[in-house]
Design a protein around this motif. Structure first.
Motif: not given
Length: 129
Positions: A11, A17, A21, A56, A59-60, A63, A68, A70, A72
């Motif tokens: 990450f 992020k 992205s 999105q 990305i999640d 990540s 990361g 984050v 999901y």
């Protein structure tokens, strides 16, 4: 003197992020231009809200999966791809497009190998579902 190695997560190596992205944007752009798979992606140009949601979630997902901080909350890979009947050749084209995006951003070979390992681990959850 003892040396301490500080390992960075994938990450972090991908730029967090924001970097992921950008990677997703570049990948989707490559998919739109790839004649082997663009028929699956071009219709989303008429559905910008749906395309934004898919981006999105991607990305999640990446990540969270790359270490990361984050969460999901989208569908699991099997559920998300059931009914799409993605062929092994199409999956390889997707991987190629991701590597085009990685190369565009000049990521090093170790980072690319780690991304490939993740992509390869997802293969059976996506192909022919």
């Amino acid at each position: 003197m003892e040396t301490t190695l500080t390992e960075t997560t994938l990450f972090e190596r991908l730029g967090g992020k924001l970097g992921i992205s950008k990677l997703v944007e570049d990948t989707v752009d490559a998919h739109m231009k790839n004649p082997a798979i663009n028929a699956r992606f071009l219709p989303f140009l008429k559905e910008p809200d749906r395309l934004a949601k898919i981006k999105q979630h991607t990305i999640d997902f990446f990540s969270a999966g790359s270490g990361g901080p984050v969460t999901y909350s989208g569908k699991d890979m099997v559920t998300a791809h059931t009914g799409m009947n993605i062929s092994p050749a199409e999956y390889m084209h997707v991987i190629d497009d991701i590597f085009i995006a990685l190369d565009k951003q000049s990521f090093n070979d170790d980072t690319k190998k780690d991304v490939l390992a993740i992509l390869w681990s997802l293969k059976s959850m996506i192909i022919s579902k």
